[in-house]
Enzyme design. Structure first.
Site, PDB file in Angstrom:
ATOM      1  CE  LYS A  47      -3.024   2.870   2.718  1.00 49.36           C
ATOM      2  NZ  LYS A  47      -1.593   4.457   1.784  1.00 49.36           N
ATOM      3  CD  GLU A  77      11.673  -1.010  10.766  1.00 46.68           C
ATOM      4  OE1 GLU A  77      12.154   0.199  11.160  1.00 46.68           O
ATOM      5  OE2 GLU A  77      11.732  -1.877  11.197  1.00 46.68           O
ATOM      6  CB  CYS A 110      12.030   7.281   9.942  1.00 44.85           C
ATOM      7  SG  CYS A 110      13.265   6.741   8.731  1.00 44.85           S
ATOM      8  CD  GLU A 162       8.806  11.455  13.102  1.00 44.39           C
ATOM      9  OE1 GLU A 162       7.501  11.249  13.328  1.00 44.39           O
ATOM     10  OE2 GLU A 162       9.005  10.765  12.659  1.00 44.39           O
TER      11      GLU A 162
END
Ligand code: NAD
Length: 490
Positions: A176, A251, A285, A382
């Site tokens: 996806k 992750e 990330c 973040e």
């Protein structure tokens, strides 16, 4: 006005339109440039059924591991051969600069090559069983249909670290793509087709998390969900996978510490810090978004960084000279603007940047916030953008405490010339990656993944391929004598 490009989904070896579609915006202009197929429950169901069929019937399960490796190798070569098209599409659809996407595509191909070579090295085991009339061994079999879900940054790369090991292990997949910037992955599906993978082995769809993503992760025929994204979506994924009891690897994001001791090579550390937070416009990330710097050199180091931040070339992502392009989405830019404003209100000092660029496109400049004396929101969240929050320390213990003062634990950087101190820091930092005197280096050979709320499971390396297998224990009795007492377990 140029016509909108139209992308198709790839299900069961065929490219097709979905019943629904949505526009994709060019982050450099904010204008729609392409229409994407929006997969909903029915499309997802067909894709998973196709993957399930391909797993159990037809040519795929009959292929030897070596033959699977050859297909993967062909795919790697096709990725290399189409690097320019893929890189340009990724830049166009996500705003990630062409310098980065063209370099990244080279190692996307390397990941496929690595897993091509690994396919026939995934071995079972013979067990030295404690019964003389038995042979017992473990077969390693594919775990099943894998749902691979990726976020908008680095989609080709984050898909490669799932598709490569899953195919090496003999699984089939439904990939996806993110609803933001899915063009490169939908184009990549053409290479899967050209490489000659049997129909249904790799399916590529895109759509929204709450519909397409949810339908995929709770589908009863999905055995494993390999997810990369943010913690909020990850929680939904885990809840959904409770329906089918699929295993998950997650992750997730980070708020990674970048620690600079006074004895470090400051020029080199500054370059690494720029790579860690301004490269990819901070949409990484592993972004080293918390600079933790020894107090005695804080001002000197910040002066170097400020100069670097203000010298960065911001511009159209398709130009090779551009160093910082737009953010992928308008909402990301809004979020960053809000958190920076809140942090400044709380007392953080703006060292550089801090104001979104006027005009078209989702641009935000490299920003440095000195948060040494405050509890700023920019230290907690973040931001997935070019925003560096700075803290200062006096002692090594304090550096460790600040580094670990986060629920995340994906990456970290330590800059020092003192080898013993480097080793102590490596032991004490709670994160899945410690880079010493370097930052943001990756390789297919090196596992990648987080501690704490940065997720679980590792991508890259040999173990990642094993994670897409499960063992089957086989017992074979070698004695010709009748089985003794059937009422006693042997
Ligand atoms: P996101 O979590 O919003 O979306 C990621 C993907 O999950 C998208 O494809 C989305 O459609 C899908 N999704 C959302 N809700 C879902 C649901 N309920 N069920 C199934 N799928 C769902 O993340 P994003 O904003 O696209 O990307 C940024 C995040 O990704 C950041 O937190 C970043 O740190 C993280 N990230 C992590 C890594 C890593 O390897 N650790 C790498 C890159 C990005």
């Amino acid at each position: 006005m140029t016509a909108m490009r139209r992308f198709q989904q790839f299900i069961d070896g065929r490219f097709e339109d979905a019943d629904h579609g949505f526009p994709s915006l060019d982050p450099a202009t904010g204008e729609a440039w392409a229409t994407m197929p929006e997969a909903r429950e029915a499309d997802v169901d067909r894709a998973v059924e196709a993957a399930h069929r391909a797993l159990h019937q037809g040519p795929w399960p009959a292929l030897s591991a070596t033959a699977r490796g050859k297909l993967l190798y062909r795919l790697a070569e096709l990725v290399s051969g189409n690097a320019r098209t893929l890189a340009e599409l990724e830049t166009r659809d996500t705003g990630k600069i062409i310098r980065e996407t063209s370099a990244q595509i080279a190692y996307v191909a390397d990941y496929y090559r690595y897993y091509a070579g690994l396919a026939d090295k995934i071995e079972g085991a013979h067990l030295p069983i404690d019964k003389p009339d038995m042979e017992v061994w473990l077969r390693r079999e594919p775990i099943g249909v894998v749902a691979a879900i990726v976020p908008w940054n680095s989609q080709l790369f984050l898909a490669a670290v799932k598709i490569g090991p899953a195919l090496a292990a003999g699984c089939t997949l439904v990939v996806k793509a993110s609803e933001d910037g899915p063009a490169p992955l939908l184009e990549f599906a053409r290479l899967v087709h050209e490489a000659g993978f049997p129909a249904g082995v790799v399916n590529v769809v895109t759509g929204f998390g709450a519909t397409c993503g949810a339908a995929l992760t709770r589908h009863p025929k999905v055995a494993h969900v390999a997810f990369t994204g943010g913690p909020a979506a990850a929680r939904q994924v885990v809840r959904n996978s409770a329906e089918n009891l699929a295993s998950t690897s997650l992750e997730l994001g980070g708020k990674s510490p970048f620690i600079v001791f006074a004895d470090a090579d400051l020029e080199s550390a500054a370059n690494a810090q720029v790579a860690g937070i301004f490269a990819a416009t901070g949409q990484s990330c592993v972004a080293g978004s918390r600079l933790i710097v020894e107090a005695s050199i804080k001002d000197r180091f910040l002066a170097i960084l400020k100069e670097r931040a203000e010298r960065v070339r911001i511009g159209p992502p398709l130009e090779m000279e551009t160093e910082v392009g737009p953010l992928c989405t308008a909402r990301q830019r809004e979020l960053i603007g809000e958190v920076v404003a809140q942090s400044v209100d709380a007392g953080a000092m703006l060292v550089a940047g801090g104001r979104a660029r006027e005009g078209a496109g989702f641009f935000y400049p490299p920003t440095i916030l000195d948060c040494s004396a405050v509890k700023a929101a920019s230290l907690e969240r973040e931001l997935f953008g070019p925003v560096l929050s700075v803290l200062a320390f006096e002692t090594e213990d304090e550096a460790v405490r600040l580094a670990n003062d986060t629920p995340f634990g994906l990456a970290s950087g330590v800059f020092t010339r003192d080898l013993s101190r480097a080793h102590r820091m490596i032991r004490r930092i709670r994160a899945g990656i410690v880079w010493v005197n370097t930052y943001r280096a990756v390789s297919p050979i090196a596992p990648f993944g987080g501690y704490g709320q940065s997720g679980h499971g590792r991508e890259g390396g040999l173990a990642a391929a094993l994670d897409f297998t499960r063992t089957k224990t086989v017992w074979l009795r070698t004695s010709d004598d009748p089985i003794p007492d059937p009422f006693v377990m042997r």
